[in-house]
Motif scaffolding. Structure first.
Motif, PDB file in Angstrom:
ATOM      1  N   THR A 144      22.333  10.248  10.055  1.00 50.17           N
ATOM      2  CA  THR A 144      22.896   9.321   9.062  1.00 50.17           C
ATOM      3  C   THR A 144      22.539   7.900   9.473  1.00 50.17           C
ATOM      4  O   THR A 144      23.397   7.026   9.584  1.00 50.17           O
ATOM      5  CB  THR A 144      24.427   9.477   8.968  1.00 50.17           C
ATOM      6  OG1 THR A 144      24.982   9.278  10.279  1.00 50.17           O
ATOM      7  CG2 THR A 144      24.812  10.840   8.457  1.00 50.17           C
ATOM      8  N   ILE A 145      21.265   7.667   9.711  1.00 51.78           N
ATOM      9  CA  ILE A 145      20.816   6.370  10.174  1.00 51.78           C
ATOM     10  C   ILE A 145      21.057   5.314   9.100  1.00 51.78           C
ATOM     11  O   ILE A 145      20.893   5.557   7.901  1.00 51.78           O
ATOM     12  CB  ILE A 145      19.329   6.439  10.575  1.00 51.78           C
ATOM     13  CG1 ILE A 145      18.897   5.148  11.266  1.00 51.78           C
ATOM     14  CG2 ILE A 145      18.444   6.770   9.394  1.00 51.78           C
ATOM     15  CD1 ILE A 145      17.508   5.222  11.863  1.00 51.78           C
ATOM     16  N   HIS A 146      21.503   4.159   9.508  1.00 51.01           N
ATOM     17  CA  HIS A 146      21.788   3.021   8.633  1.00 51.01           C
ATOM     18  C   HIS A 146      22.901   3.336   7.624  1.00 51.01           C
ATOM     19  O   HIS A 146      22.964   2.712   6.567  1.00 51.01           O
ATOM     20  CB  HIS A 146      20.531   2.570   7.876  1.00 51.01           C
ATOM     21  CG  HIS A 146      19.397   2.187   8.775  1.00 51.01           C
ATOM     22  ND1 HIS A 146      19.545   1.350   9.850  1.00 51.01           N
ATOM     23  CD2 HIS A 146      18.082   2.562   8.756  1.00 51.01           C
ATOM     24  CE1 HIS A 146      18.384   1.197  10.467  1.00 51.01           C
ATOM     25  NE2 HIS A 146      17.483   1.928   9.828  1.00 51.01           N
ATOM     26  N   GLU A 147      23.775   4.304   7.942  1.00 53.59           N
ATOM     27  CA  GLU A 147      24.882   4.577   7.021  1.00 53.59           C
ATOM     28  C   GLU A 147      25.863   3.406   6.993  1.00 53.59           C
ATOM     29  O   GLU A 147      26.412   3.071   5.947  1.00 53.59           O
ATOM     30  CB  GLU A 147      25.619   5.857   7.443  1.00 53.59           C
ATOM     31  CG  GLU A 147      26.844   6.166   6.578  1.00 53.59           C
ATOM     32  CD  GLU A 147      27.618   7.378   7.055  1.00 53.59           C
ATOM     33  OE1 GLU A 147      28.647   7.702   6.418  1.00 53.59           O
ATOM     34  OE2 GLU A 147      27.218   8.000   8.057  1.00 53.59           O
ATOM     35  N   PHE A 148      26.091   2.781   8.158  1.00 54.95           N
ATOM     36  CA  PHE A 148      27.040   1.678   8.251  1.00 54.95           C
ATOM     37  C   PHE A 148      26.280   0.391   8.533  1.00 54.95           C
ATOM     38  O   PHE A 148      25.308   0.375   9.283  1.00 54.95           O
ATOM     39  CB  PHE A 148      28.048   1.936   9.382  1.00 54.95           C
ATOM     40  CG  PHE A 148      28.807   3.216   9.241  1.00 54.95           C
ATOM     41  CD1 PHE A 148      29.890   3.300   8.381  1.00 54.95           C
ATOM     42  CD2 PHE A 148      28.440   4.340   9.957  1.00 54.95           C
ATOM     43  CE1 PHE A 148      30.587   4.484   8.249  1.00 54.95           C
ATOM     44  CE2 PHE A 148      29.125   5.529   9.834  1.00 54.95           C
ATOM     45  CZ  PHE A 148      30.206   5.602   8.966  1.00 54.95           C
ATOM     46  N   SER A 149      26.764  -0.672   7.939  1.00 55.97           N
ATOM     47  CA  SER A 149      26.197  -1.989   8.221  1.00 55.97           C
ATOM     48  C   SER A 149      26.917  -2.627   9.403  1.00 55.97           C
ATOM     49  O   SER A 149      28.054  -2.258   9.724  1.00 55.97           O
ATOM     50  CB  SER A 149      26.324  -2.893   6.992  1.00 55.97           C
ATOM     51  OG  SER A 149      27.690  -3.132   6.699  1.00 55.97           O
ATOM     52  N   ALA A 150      26.260  -3.577  10.040  1.00 56.24           N
ATOM     53  CA  ALA A 150      26.868  -4.245  11.185  1.00 56.24           C
ATOM     54  C   ALA A 150      28.108  -5.024  10.782  1.00 56.24           C
ATOM     55  O   ALA A 150      29.095  -5.080  11.540  1.00 56.24           O
ATOM     56  CB  ALA A 150      25.846  -5.170  11.842  1.00 56.24           C
ATOM     57  N   GLN A 151      28.091  -5.633   9.586  1.00 54.28           N
ATOM     58  CA  GLN A 151      29.260  -6.390   9.128  1.00 54.28           C
ATOM     59  C   GLN A 151      30.477  -5.488   8.956  1.00 54.28           C
ATOM     60  O   GLN A 151      31.608  -5.841   9.344  1.00 54.28           O
ATOM     61  CB  GLN A 151      28.942  -7.102   7.803  1.00 54.28           C
ATOM     62  CG  GLN A 151      27.869  -8.161   7.903  1.00 54.28           C
ATOM     63  CD  GLN A 151      26.471  -7.587   7.771  1.00 54.28           C
ATOM     64  OE1 GLN A 151      26.289  -6.369   7.786  1.00 54.28           O
ATOM     65  NE2 GLN A 151      25.489  -8.468   7.658  1.00 54.28           N
ATOM     66  N   SER A 152      30.264  -4.291   8.394  1.00 53.67           N
ATOM     67  CA  SER A 152      31.388  -3.376   8.189  1.00 53.67           C
ATOM     68  C   SER A 152      31.945  -2.889   9.522  1.00 53.67           C
ATOM     69  O   SER A 152      33.169  -2.802   9.710  1.00 53.67           O
ATOM     70  CB  SER A 152      30.943  -2.186   7.338  1.00 53.67           C
ATOM     71  OG  SER A 152      30.566  -2.607   6.045  1.00 53.67           O
ATOM     72  N   LEU A 153      31.053  -2.575  10.464  1.00 52.38           N
ATOM     73  CA  LEU A 153      31.516  -2.103  11.764  1.00 52.38           C
ATOM     74  C   LEU A 153      32.268  -3.189  12.524  1.00 52.38           C
ATOM     75  O   LEU A 153      33.307  -2.923  13.156  1.00 52.38           O
ATOM     76  CB  LEU A 153      30.334  -1.607  12.592  1.00 52.38           C
ATOM     77  CG  LEU A 153      29.657  -0.319  12.108  1.00 52.38           C
ATOM     78  CD1 LEU A 153      28.454   0.014  12.981  1.00 52.38           C
ATOM     79  CD2 LEU A 153      30.631   0.845  12.100  1.00 52.38           C
ATOM     80  N   LEU A 154      31.777  -4.426  12.463  1.00 53.71           N
ATOM     81  CA  LEU A 154      32.482  -5.523  13.133  1.00 53.71           C
ATOM     82  C   LEU A 154      33.846  -5.766  12.495  1.00 53.71           C
ATOM     83  O   LEU A 154      34.836  -6.013  13.188  1.00 53.71           O
ATOM     84  CB  LEU A 154      31.631  -6.791  13.083  1.00 53.71           C
ATOM     85  CG  LEU A 154      30.517  -6.902  14.123  1.00 53.71           C
ATOM     86  CD1 LEU A 154      29.662  -8.136  13.855  1.00 53.71           C
ATOM     87  CD2 LEU A 154      31.104  -6.962  15.531  1.00 53.71           C
ATOM     88  N   THR A 155      33.889  -5.727  11.166  1.00 50.58           N
ATOM     89  CA  THR A 155      35.170  -5.921  10.470  1.00 50.58           C
ATOM     90  C   THR A 155      36.166  -4.853  10.875  1.00 50.58           C
ATOM     91  O   THR A 155      37.338  -5.144  11.172  1.00 50.58           O
ATOM     92  CB  THR A 155      34.949  -5.890   8.956  1.00 50.58           C
ATOM     93  OG1 THR A 155      34.020  -6.904   8.584  1.00 50.58           O
ATOM     94  CG2 THR A 155      36.259  -6.108   8.212  1.00 50.58           C
ATOM     95  N   PHE A 156      35.712  -3.612  10.872  1.00 53.99           N
ATOM     96  CA  PHE A 156      36.616  -2.524  11.240  1.00 53.99           C
ATOM     97  C   PHE A 156      37.052  -2.641  12.698  1.00 53.99           C
ATOM     98  O   PHE A 156      38.220  -2.404  13.028  1.00 53.99           O
ATOM     99  CB  PHE A 156      35.924  -1.181  11.008  1.00 53.99           C
ATOM    100  CG  PHE A 156      36.763  -0.005  11.409  1.00 53.99           C
ATOM    101  CD1 PHE A 156      37.759   0.477  10.573  1.00 53.99           C
ATOM    102  CD2 PHE A 156      36.570   0.618  12.637  1.00 53.99           C
ATOM    103  CE1 PHE A 156      38.544   1.552  10.946  1.00 53.99           C
ATOM    104  CE2 PHE A 156      37.352   1.696  13.026  1.00 53.99           C
ATOM    105  CZ  PHE A 156      38.338   2.159  12.165  1.00 53.99           C
ATOM    106  N   LEU A 157      36.134  -2.999  13.592  1.00 57.60           N
ATOM    107  CA  LEU A 157      36.455  -3.106  15.013  1.00 57.60           C
ATOM    108  C   LEU A 157      37.549  -4.140  15.255  1.00 57.60           C
ATOM    109  O   LEU A 157      38.535  -3.868  15.961  1.00 57.60           O
ATOM    110  CB  LEU A 157      35.197  -3.476  15.800  1.00 57.60           C
ATOM    111  CG  LEU A 157      35.374  -3.732  17.299  1.00 57.60           C
ATOM    112  CD1 LEU A 157      35.905  -2.498  18.005  1.00 57.60           C
ATOM    113  CD2 LEU A 157      34.061  -4.190  17.926  1.00 57.60           C
TER     114      LEU A 157
END
Length: 796
Positions: free
Chosen positions: A442-455
């Motif tokens: 599932t490469i590139h399923e999540f964007s860096a912005q979404s992961l940072l926001t969730f983190l």
């Protein structure tokens, strides 16, 4: 005389840790021997794991033969079986309930948002609020000891500290139903830590034969009444809880060995291993039964097991650097998490929770509303992403059907072929979100912005949520946090190295291991747990690498998560190693100038009552006088045993003369179970005893009830050596005495070996036969040479 020297001794070596130079004032005024002040004003008490080999115990053991020993062993294994079955069923019930509540919640919400997102948000918030409210109400009004994960309290219990209420039947009920409400309500916590407490409660209830308060006891189960046997059962329960939470039986055994116990032996290892295996069988059987659709919404998203066997097959040497970076990040974020939760929990316990249960309920409800708004509202501000080209071999559907398990959630998207990556991890159960973060192909399923926001948001929610009045585990939130930044690093590695065989999900797994290692500081058990739940043995070296790095980085800042929480709860854990300052201190230094309160062998009842009222000591030396007028310490008398004698009154005598213990003529008027403190209560207190005037004028001979062989150390023994002896043997009291005047013998290894003679069936120590042979040779030599044998009384 010995009694004068004992004035500078101590009754309990538990005072050792509080006598360090950093806490002198507290040791003088704030701590009483055998009792420890908690931050909330209550007290915790030490446990008596030592076997009291008094006259009654030895007489009862003499009446028991080998048949009873075999029966005792069989019952221990049977209890291990029951613990495994009970913990397995409890875990299945919790998981089925959580998955069904979550399934109903998401199905209802997805159906409503097809018409109105605002109405769906309101329903989602109210559903979560109702579940969380039920959880906090159970904790505040029924089982306050069920709040939190329970692991610090269980760790303290196995370390020798009894926190009242942690193993009661109501605590078990509150833990099970409270976990269902808090986890099903979407709070940033997990059910895995509470499952450890649940297994310990089940084990303790079996050990005491059930609950007498709720009339659920059985006499045929009341076999083991000593606290040492209960400790072994609770250890089995802890391992069973981890095995049930993660479907990791070997990890459960290692968790009990590494994290919660301070005393271990090979026989216990076998029973713990057997218990964990039973749990694994029960859980797998239940999952197989539920796959047919008989468990409602419970399906592949139920129990925690994130299969990444189809993940990254190989890794290059260049990837070790970003993997090491993941370990450093895990150590830093884990240490920061421990420190933040420590500050917030301390403030919450000292200020907020002292205002009453209504404040606890309002606090949890407010956190629930905030969590629901964040998990529902933030994905609305995120643009949807077109679905990638479908791969028939991957088995991944984009977008997934509303309310179903899988990746690529279609949430607030204008097109049916789009998905919301932030909703894929936010608007989901934690188990499914972790499974999505771990997923391969599932490469590139999540964007860096979404992961940072969730983190950032989930990290803050996890810090704030832990410590509230609900059952709360930190395993799953830690995995969520770690897998998020691990996937971020994996995205960077994919874009930097531009290799097709690099899986972002593999880095998410390493991130989860690094955060748990940096926060909880577990190594071996956590490594095995991560391998078992991911079903990928190839990742073992990488998991070991990030765990070692994250633990080393975290240790540079503070202690582990459970150690910090135990300290703030006032649980005085004896760590595995003594403090460095103890090397230059002696046992006499730890005693200070306190006077030892002791009893004569035959003591007046009024004197016992007076001494028990004047102090809170839990152990008293008992002395007697020889014919030459010398003072002799004959043993240790426990406070709880004195209270039993005062309450029963059957051992009162009019004469101040001692009884004769020789020849076994003294009748045994007590059952040994009378002297064991029940788990369900604090035991007998002095306020429960009301002696008459005639009773106060009578006497008690304490000799049949003292422990005649307490552990004794010389006054100049180093404090670090005393510390190790105290912790490894699970002691509660140690006598400090002056140097002995003479030696009557010396025991070596061969003196502890027993030989059985085949013909006669007799049993003797191996050294006895050796000495006998030497003695015969010396006699023959004396007969020939006329010399006397040397050192005939020294065992070498």
């Amino acid at each position: 005389m010995l009694s004068n020297h004992l004035q500078n001794g101590m009754e309990t070596a538990k005072l050792l840790w509080s006598r360090l130079p950093t806490s002198d004032a507290e040791g003088e005024d704030g701590v009483r021997i055998g009792h420890y002040k908690k931050t909330d004003g209550g007290t915790v008490e030490s446990l008596d794991y030592e076997v009291i080999e008094n006259y009654a115990y030895r007489e009862e053991q003499a009446l028991r033969g080998k048949l009873y020993m075999y029966y005792s062993v069989c019952v221990k294994w049977f209890f291990a079986l029951l613990i495994g079955i009970g913990t397995g069923f409890a875990a299945v019930f919790i998981n089925i309930s959580v998955e069904n509540f979550a399934g109903w919640k998401y199905s209802l919400t997805f159906n409503i948002i097809q018409k109105s997102y605002f109405a769906g948000c309101i329903i989602y918030i109210l559903f979560n609020l109702a579940l969380v409210l039920s959880s906090v109400y159970i904790i505040t009004h029924f089982a306050p000891a069920a709040a939190g994960s329970g692991i610090p309290e269980i760790k303290g219990y196995l370390n020798g500290i009894d926190t009242h209420g942690i193993l009661l039947f109501r605590t078990l009920v509150g833990k099970i139903f409270g976990s269902i409400g808090s986890v099903g309500g979407g709070l940033a916590l997990g059910k895995e830590g509470p499952l450890v407490h649940t297994g310990a409660c089940i084990a303790s209830l079996l050990g005491q034969g059930g609950s007498t308060k709720y009339h659920l006891s059985s006499r045929w189960l009341q076999v083991f009444n000593s606290e040492r046997d209960r400790r072994d059962l609770v250890t089995c329960g802890c391992a069973a809880g981890v095995a049930a939470a993660f479907r990791a039986p070997v990890g459960g055994v290692l968790f009990a060995l590494e994290e919660v116990t301070s005393w271990w032996r090979s026989q216990l290892m076998w029973r713990v291993f057997f218990t964990s295996a039973i749990v694994a069988v029960v859980v797998r059987t239940a999952m197989g039964w539920c796959k047919s659709g008989k468990c409602g919404h419970f399906g592949s998203g139920g129990f925690i097991i994130w299969d990444v066997s189809d993940g990254q097959e190989d890794y290059s040497f260049m990837e070790l650097l970003p993997m090491a970076v993941i370990g450093v990040i895990g150590g830093l974020l884990g240490a920061l998490f421990n420190q933040l939760t420590l500050y917030i929990t301390n403030w919450r316990r000292n200020y907020l929770h002292k205002k009453g249960n209504h404040v606890k309920i309002i606090e949890v409800c407010l956190i629930s509303v905030i969590t629901s708004i964040i998990s529902f509202g933030l994905p609305l501000f995120r643009k949807c992403t077109p679905c990638p080209e479908s791969d028939l071999n991957s088995g991944i559907e984009c977008p997934r059907a509303p309310g179903m398990y899988g990746n690529y959630v279609n949430f607030y998207c204008s097109s049916k072929m789009e998905y919301n990556d932030l909703a894929t991890i936010f608007f989901n159960t934690q188990d499914d979100a972790i499974r999505n973060l771990f997923s391969a192909k599932t490469i590139h399923e999540f964007s860096a912005q979404s992961l940072l926001t969730f983190l950032v948001m989930f990290y803050a929610l996890a810090v704030v949520t832990f410590g509230t009045a609900v059952p709360a585990g930190q395993f799953v939130p830690g995995i969520m946090i770690g897998s998020t930044y691990g996937r971020l690093v994996g995205m960077f590695v994919v874009s930097f190295y531009k290799r097709l065989n690099i899986e972002e999900g593999t880095y998410a797994l390493l991130g989860a291991a690094s955060f748990l290692g940096g926060s909880m500081r577990m190594t071996v058990s956590l490594c095995v747990i991560m391998v078992e739940i991911t079903n990928n043995l190839k990742l073992l070296p990488l998991i070991m690498l990030v765990l070692l790095i994250s633990k080393a980085v975290g240790d540079a800042f503070n202690e582990g998560f459970y150690e910090e929480q135990a300290r703030i709860r006032g649980i005085p854990l004896l760590e595995s190693r003594p403090k460095y300052q103890m090397r230059s201190m002696t046992a006499k230094d730890a005693c200070g100038n306190q006077k030892v309160v002791y009893f004569p062998r035959v003591v007046k009842v009024s004197d016992i009552v007076s001494i028990l009222r004047s102090n809170m000591h839990n152990g008293f030396p008992v002395i007697d006088h020889t014919r030459n007028g010398e003072t002799l310490v004959i043993g240790l008398m426990l406070r709880s045993h004195l209270l039993v004698l005062l309450q029963s009154k059957v051992d009162f005598q009019h004469s101040p003369l001692p009884c004769d213990l020789r020849g076994g003529s003294l009748p045994i008027r007590h059952n040994l179970s009378e002297f064991v403190k029940p788990v369900s209560s604090k035991g007998i207190s002095l306020e429960d005893i009301h002696p008459s005037r005639d009773d106060l004028e009578m006497y008690i001979d304490l000799a049949p009830f003292v422990n005649p062989s307490p552990y004794i150390v010389p006054e100049d023994m180093s404090l670090s050596k005393v510390y190790n002896l105290f912790r490894q043997l699970g002691l509660r009291h140690i006598f400090v005495v002056p140097r002995a005047s003479r030696v009557i013998g010396m025991i070596t290894r061969k003196d502890l070996l027993i030989e059985e003679h085949e013909h006669s069936g007799a049993v003797e120590l191996q050294s006895t036969s050796v000495r006998g042979q030497k003695h015969d040779k010396r006699i023959r030599k004396r007969n020939t040479d006329g010399e006397q044998p040397l050192l005939d009384g020294l065992l070498v």
